[in-house]
Design an enzyme around this catalytic site. Structure first.
Site, PDB file in Angstrom:
ATOM      1  N   ASP A   1      44.321  40.881  40.861  1.00  0.00           N
ATOM      2  CA  ASP A   1      45.078  41.735  41.183  1.00  0.00           C
ATOM      3  C   ASP A   1      46.456  41.080  40.959  1.00  0.00           C
ATOM      4  O   ASP A   1      46.623  39.916  40.669  1.00  0.00           O
ATOM      5  CB  ASP A   1      44.825  41.991  42.780  1.00  0.00           C
ATOM      6  CG  ASP A   1      44.476  40.759  43.588  1.00  0.00           C
ATOM      7  OD1 ASP A   1      44.675  39.629  43.124  1.00  0.00           O
ATOM      8  OD2 ASP A   1      43.948  40.829  44.859  1.00  0.00           O
TER       9      ASP A   1
ATOM     10  N   ASN B   1      39.831  40.947  56.902  1.00  0.00           N
ATOM     11  CA  ASN B   1      39.611  42.116  57.344  1.00  0.00           C
ATOM     12  C   ASN B   1      38.364  42.836  56.430  1.00  0.00           C
ATOM     13  O   ASN B   1      37.993  43.859  56.186  1.00  0.00           O
ATOM     14  CB  ASN B   1      40.659  43.294  57.176  1.00  0.00           C
ATOM     15  CG  ASN B   1      41.310  43.380  55.788  1.00  0.00           C
ATOM     16  OD1 ASN B   1      40.837  42.732  55.004  1.00  0.00           O
ATOM     17  ND2 ASN B   1      42.232  44.290  55.654  1.00  0.00           N
TER      18      ASN B   1
ATOM     19  N   HIS C   1      38.533  42.522  53.174  1.00  0.00           N
ATOM     20  CA  HIS C   1      38.993  42.900  51.764  1.00  0.00           C
ATOM     21  C   HIS C   1      38.492  41.905  50.621  1.00  0.00           C
ATOM     22  O   HIS C   1      38.325  40.744  50.804  1.00  0.00           O
ATOM     23  CB  HIS C   1      40.249  43.469  51.498  1.00  0.00           C
ATOM     24  CG  HIS C   1      41.092  42.383  51.622  1.00  0.00           C
ATOM     25  ND1 HIS C   1      42.383  42.125  52.370  1.00  0.00           N
ATOM     26  CD2 HIS C   1      41.358  41.245  50.723  1.00  0.00           C
ATOM     27  CE1 HIS C   1      43.214  40.974  51.992  1.00  0.00           C
ATOM     28  NE2 HIS C   1      42.522  40.575  50.958  1.00  0.00           N
TER      29      HIS C   1
ATOM     30  N   GLU D   1      41.209  47.091  50.337  1.00  0.00           N
ATOM     31  CA  GLU D   1      41.348  47.287  51.675  1.00  0.00           C
ATOM     32  C   GLU D   1      40.309  48.365  52.274  1.00  0.00           C
ATOM     33  O   GLU D   1      39.572  49.028  51.665  1.00  0.00           O
ATOM     34  CB  GLU D   1      42.641  47.738  52.185  1.00  0.00           C
ATOM     35  CG  GLU D   1      43.849  46.835  51.567  1.00  0.00           C
ATOM     36  CD  GLU D   1      44.062  45.668  52.458  1.00  0.00           C
ATOM     37  OE1 GLU D   1      42.912  45.278  52.933  1.00  0.00           O
ATOM     38  OE2 GLU D   1      45.058  45.132  52.454  1.00  0.00           O
TER      39      GLU D   1
HETATM   40  C1  GLP Z   1      44.838  38.126  49.079  1.00  0.00           C
HETATM   41  C2  GLP Z   1      44.124  38.231  47.613  1.00  0.00           C
HETATM   42  C3  GLP Z   1      42.444  38.166  47.828  1.00  0.00           C
HETATM   43  C4  GLP Z   1      42.142  36.761  48.709  1.00  0.00           C
HETATM   44  C5  GLP Z   1      42.664  37.074  49.936  1.00  0.00           C
HETATM   45  C6  GLP Z   1      42.381  35.929  51.008  1.00  0.00           C
HETATM   46  O1  GLP Z   1      44.884  39.227  49.728  1.00  0.00           O
HETATM   47  N1  GLP Z   1      44.383  39.561  47.004  1.00  0.00           N
HETATM   48  O2  GLP Z   1      41.919  38.186  46.543  1.00  0.00           O
HETATM   49  O3  GLP Z   1      40.804  36.876  48.814  1.00  0.00           O
HETATM   50  O4  GLP Z   1      44.084  36.933  49.815  1.00  0.00           O
HETATM   51  O5  GLP Z   1      43.272  34.840  50.757  1.00  0.00           O
HETATM   52  P1  GLP Z   1      42.898  33.389  51.417  1.00  0.00           P
HETATM   53  O6  GLP Z   1      42.131  32.585  50.478  1.00  0.00           O
HETATM   54  O7  GLP Z   1      44.360  32.819  51.412  1.00  0.00           O
HETATM   55  O8  GLP Z   1      42.358  33.599  52.838  1.00  0.00           O
END
Ligand code: GLP
Length: 266
Positions: free
Chosen positions: A67, A139, A141, A146
Site C-alpha cells: 500500500d 482492528n 486490517h 479496513e
Molecule cells: C499499517 C499498514 C499495515 C500494517 C499495520 C500495522 O496500517 N498499512 O500493513 O500491518 O500498519 O502496523 P504495525 O506493525 O506498526 O502495528
C-alpha cells in the site's frame, strides 16, 4: 493456517527471515510482497544483516508493496516508498526498478484508480507473488483493507478508519498533514499470493490475532480470510498469542511438526 508461537519479537523476525530466504533460494526470479509498519522492521534488519554478511543477494528479486498513502509525496519521510528505501532497498543490492509501491502521488481520482488497476496487472505480469509478508492492524486490517472490505477486493483507493489513523499518528508530527486515504492491494489480490506470512507482536495485537485465527470468517476482521488460504503462516510472539484459546494446541503442533522433519515421529 500454520500458527507458530515464539518467545520474543526477535525470534519472530529470525523465523520470518528464514522463511523469506527459503523462498528466495528456491526461485530463479522470486517475487516478494512486502509490508510496512513497525512489525516488519526487525525482519528487514535481519535480511540486511544477512546481505551485509555476504549470505543473501537481492539482485534477482522483484517486490510489490501492499500500500501507499495518498496526499504525501514519495520523498516524504512517512511515505511507504521512503520507508522501504530506508529500511531495505537502499541497504541491499536490489535493482530499484524491480521494486514497486502503488503510485499514489496524484490527487486526481481517475489517475489513482487507473494506477490501482495497473498495479494488479503488473503483479500478474510478474507471474504473481511467491510470498506475501503481512502485518495486522489492531482492528484486523491487512494492507489498508479496513473492516468491511470485500474479501474479493482488488487494488483500489481505501479510506482509512479512525482507529488506523489514530494508531499511525505516532509517525507524524503534531502539525503535519496525516493522510486518511491510501491505495492498497485488495484482499482478493493478497489471497492470490502463493504463500502468505503474517507477523504479529505485542499485547495490543492479541485481540485482532484471536479474531483472525479463531474467530468466524468476517469482513469485520479482514485478516480472518487467511483461514481460507492454502499456505498461510502466522508467526506470533507470546504477547500477540496470549488470547488464543487453542494456544497449547498450536505449540504442540509445531513440536510434532519439527519431530516429523527430523524423522522422529514415533
Ligand atoms: C499499517 C499498514 C499495515 C500494517 C499495520 C500495522 O496500517 N498499512 O500493513 O500491518 O500498519 O502496523 P504495525 O506493525 O506498526 O502495528
Amino acid at each position: 493456517m500454520q500458527v507458530i508461537i515464539l518467545p520474543t519479537p526477535k525470534d519472530v523476525a529470525l523465523h520470518a527471515a528464514n522463511k523469506v530466504v527459503d523462498v528466495i533460494i528456491k526461485k530463479t526470479r522470486p517475487v516478494l510482497g512486502l509490508a510496512t509498519g513497525s512489525t516488519p522492521i526487525a525482519l528487514y534488519n535481519e535480511l540486511v544483516c544477512r546481505h551485509q554478511a555476504g549470505r543473501l543477494s537481492f539482485k534477482s528479486i522483484r517486490t510489490f508493496n501492499l500500500d501507499e498513502y495518498i496526499g504525501i509525496d514519495e520523498d516524504h519521510k512517512q511515505s511507504y516508498r521512503s520507508f522501504m528505501n530506508r529500511y531495505l532497498f537502499d541497504l541491499v543490492d536490489i535493482d530499484l526498478t524491480n521494486t514497486h509501491v502503488p503510485a499514489a502521488t496524484s490527487l486526481d481520482p481517475d489517475v489513482l484508480n487507473h494506477n490501482a488497476v495497473l498495479y494488479d496487472a503488473k503483479i500478474s505480469a510478474a507471474g504473481g507473488i511467491d510470498l506475501q509478508i503481512l502485518g495486522i492492524g489492531t482492528n484486523g486490517h491487512i494492507g489498508f483493507n479496513e473492516p468491511t472490505s470485500s474479501f474479493s477486493s482488488r487494488t483500489r483507493i481505501k479510506t482509512l478508519s479512525e482507529s488506523t489513523i489514530a494508531a499511525n499518528k505516532r509517525f507524524f508530527m503534531a502539525d503535519e498533514f496525516q493522510p486518511y486515504l491510501a491505495i492498497t492491494m485488495g484482499i482478493g489480490t493478497i489471497l492470490e499470493s502463493r504463500e502468505i506470512l503474517l507477523m504479529a507482536t505485542g499485547k495490543e495485537k492479541a485481540s485482532a490475532v484471536k479474531d483472525m485465527i479463531e474467530g468466524p470468517l468476517s469482513s469485520m476482521c479482514p485478516a480472518s480470510i487467511l483461514q481460507q488460504h492454502e499456505k498461510a503462516i502466522i508467526i506470533l510472539d507470546e504477547e500477540a498469542a496470549s488470547s488464543l484459546t487453542l494456544k497449547e494446541y498450536y505449540l504442540w503442533c509445531e513440536t510434532k511438526r519439527q519431530q516429523l522433519h527430523k524423522g522422529n515421529c514415533v
